[in-house]
Write an enzyme that holds these catalytic residues in place. Structure first.
Site, PDB file in Angstrom:
ATOM      1  NE  ARG A  16      -2.368  -0.973   3.465  1.00 51.54           N
ATOM      2  CZ  ARG A  16      -3.693  -1.007   3.605  1.00 51.54           C
ATOM      3  NH1 ARG A  16      -4.343   0.101   3.820  1.00 51.54           N
ATOM      4  NH2 ARG A  16      -4.328  -2.140   3.551  1.00 51.54           N
ATOM      5  CB  THR A  17       3.706   2.471   2.018  1.00 50.89           C
ATOM      6  OG1 THR A  17       2.985   2.246   3.223  1.00 50.89           O
ATOM      7  CG2 THR A  17       4.489   3.773   2.138  1.00 50.89           C
ATOM      8  CE  LYS A  28      19.814  -5.731   7.582  1.00 50.50           C
ATOM      9  NZ  LYS A  28      19.366  -6.098   8.901  1.00 50.50           N
ATOM     10  NE  ARG A  86       7.613   0.761   4.544  1.00 49.71           N
ATOM     11  CZ  ARG A  86       6.332   0.529   4.822  1.00 49.71           C
ATOM     12  NH1 ARG A  86       5.851  -0.691   4.736  1.00 49.71           N
ATOM     13  NH2 ARG A  86       5.535   1.511   5.164  1.00 49.71           N
ATOM     14  CG  HIS A 117       5.084   5.114   8.146  1.00 51.19           C
ATOM     15  ND1 HIS A 117       5.296   5.814   6.966  1.00 51.19           N
ATOM     16  CD2 HIS A 117       4.331   4.036   7.821  1.00 51.19           C
ATOM     17  CE1 HIS A 117       4.681   5.172   5.987  1.00 51.19           C
ATOM     18  NE2 HIS A 117       4.095   4.101   6.461  1.00 51.19           N
TER      19      HIS A 117
END
Lengths: 204, 312
Positions: B58-59, B86, B108, B136
């Site tokens: 959805r985002t 990372k 994200r 968010h």
């Protein structure tokens, strides 16, 4: 009382800008010009719904004024809307973002209708080009016409007005301002402001 | 934004006037979404990269649609986070993207602070689309936008946020934003899902739903983030639904004109009953609609800013 206020706001603005200003249309000239333009619009469109769309910000009060003049001329009930061109500017992607975008409100179907864009000053034509694109995104009008209070020349696009209050010769260094009385929205004057003393010309 | 906002990394550092600026600009784009042509040419020639290290439909879709409705070129990149190193991987990814000259990168990531790291290594504007358990911001903005449209204002409203407060970046960003704009925020969760330091955000803390909902103007339900639960913090889903689920009887304790919100995805029958989610108080689908308008406002205000900023 409104008349008095007009003088006040005009003096205040002129002083604040510290530029030599000459009035090219006083209140009665603006009033007569709008009256004539309303007559021309009514003559050209004797029937069918009319839609006036004011280009924010300067065109909106003039569109409202034309709407009431049309009423008086027997063409009551013209639809009224406003359009903000910020998102349609040809330099939108490179200009600073405008945090104060006006509300485009066209609360009627433009499909198949004659839409008359109303703006205060016609200059390069870029604003009009943007306004045409904005209106088209609401639907496909039968025609779009343009009414302006002042045409100051210096077009950069092939655009012309259908209804013109006054054509004036200007230099690019001058500014043309239509000042609408904040108290009495039906009163306005047109001024030409010369380049400020000590201010180099653009690009100079 | 007067040059003050180059990135949208969180609500924490966003002054109230910038928040209001985003919300006001979103109103304009909300109008665009209701027209026949739901698109404006504003960001023609600009590139928006959606860089998603965490699954999201959805985002990502909302940002993609927002970019496309502004006429920007939108590229979606999904990256798996399996790599152990990372930091290094992320920097390499950013360097690669940087060479493609994006104007805005929407990020994200499951690690808190990843968007901030990226912002330090790119000339593009960076939008945080959710970082770990941190923030968010666009979700908080769209929630505020939805509430403001429904209620006309935010100040002095009682907003109850109930669910997995401990693991929710949505709860955090919302608490920050709503309190900053003068709302009275209550958070509610089982004690095991309540962080100890919640009072620092100026919110009232509840461990029982009834008192938390009492007299509320807005009830915002959050799901249990099972993917972030490393141990058994709730006895069972059924037990949770019984004590912390929003059903009609529970909702009747809120104000008669209360609105119900949920950022999705919903677990019907767990934190919210179907008849509440689909009921007359629910603005859940309005939130989705608001999301596109709010993200258009964010992309517009950031992307145009990038064109003006000097080389970093």
């Amino acid at each position: 009382m409104p008349r008095r206020a007009v003088g006040d706001y005009r003096r205040a603005m002129t002083t604040a800008s510290r530029q030599p200003a000459r009035v090219v249309m006083d209140e009665s000239a603006v009033s007569a010009a709008l009256q004539r333009m309303a007559g021309e619009i009514a003559a050209r469109h004797p029937e069918g719904a009319l839609a006036l769309v004011g280009v924010l910000r300067g065109g909106a009060p003039l569109a409202a004024r034309l709407r009431s003049l049309l009423s008086a001329a027997g063409r009551a009930g013209a639809l009224f809307g406003t359009v903000d061109i910020t998102l349609y500017r040809d330099d939108a992607a490179t200009a600073l973002p405008n945090p104060q975008i006006g509300r485009s409100e066209i609360p009627f179907e433009v499909e198949g209708r004659v839409v008359i864009l109303v703006d205060d000053v016609l200059y390069t034509g870029r604003t009009t080009r943007a306004a045409i694109d904005a209106v088209m995104d609401y639907g496909r009008p039968r025609a779009i016409e343009l009414a302006v209070l002042v045409d100051r020349g210096h077009r950069e696009l092939p655009i012309q007005a259908d209804y013109v209050g006054l054509r004036i010769d200007t230099s690019r260094r001058e500014r043309v301002e239509v000042r609408v009385d904040p108290v009495d929205e039906l009163a306005a004057v047109v001024e030409v402001l010369g380049p400020a003393e000590n201010t180099p010309a653009p690009g100079g | 934004m007067n040059g003050s906002v180059r990135h949208l990394l969180g609500i924490e550092d966003l002054p109230a006037r910038d928040i209001v600026q985003f919300l006001d600009t979103a109103e304009v784009f909300f109008g665009v979404s209701t027209r026949r042509v739901r698109k404006v040419p504003t960001l023609r020639g600009k590139t928006v990269i959606n860089l998603f290290f965490e699954a999201s439909t959805r985002t990502r879709t909302s940002f993609e649609l927002a970019g496309k409705r502004l006429s920007a070129d939108v590229v979606n990149i999904s990256v798996s986070t399996s790599s152990v190193s990372k930091g290094e991987t992320l920097l390499d990814t950013v360097k690669t993207l940087e060479a493609m000259h994006p104007d805005v990168i929407v990020v994200r990531h499951s690690a808190s602070g990843a968007p901030h790291f990226i912002a330090r290594h790119t000339r593009a504007g960076v939008v945080n689309a959710g970082d770990g358990m941190h923030e968010h911001p666009t979700q908080a903005l769209l929630d505020a936008f939805t509430i403001r449209r429904a209620k006309g204002h935010l100040a002095d409203l009682v907003v109850t946020i109930s669910g997995d407060i401990a693991h929710s970046r949505v709860a955090r960003s919302n608490a920050l934003l709503l309190t900053r704009l003068g709302a009275k925020v209550r958070v509610c969760a089982p004690r095991t899902l309540l962080p100890a330091d919640m009072e620092q955000y100026g919110v009232e803390v509840f461990d029982s739903l009834g008192p938390a909902v009492e007299g509320a103007d807005v009830v915002m339900m959050l799901r249990i983030q099972h993917e972030r639960l490393t141990e058994a913090l709730i006895p069972s889903t059924r037990e949770y639904a019984r004590t912390f689920g929003l059903n009609r009887a529970m909702l009747s304790r809120a104000k008669p004109d209360a609105i119900v919100m949920h950022p999705g995805p919903m677990n019907r029958g767990v934190e919210i009953d179907a008849d509440v989610a689909d009921g007359p108080h629910s603005l859940i689908l309005d939130q989705v609609e608001a999301g596109v308008a709010v993200r258009m406002a964010v992309l517009y205000l950031l992307a145009a800013e990038v064109g003006q900023s000097p080389l970093a």
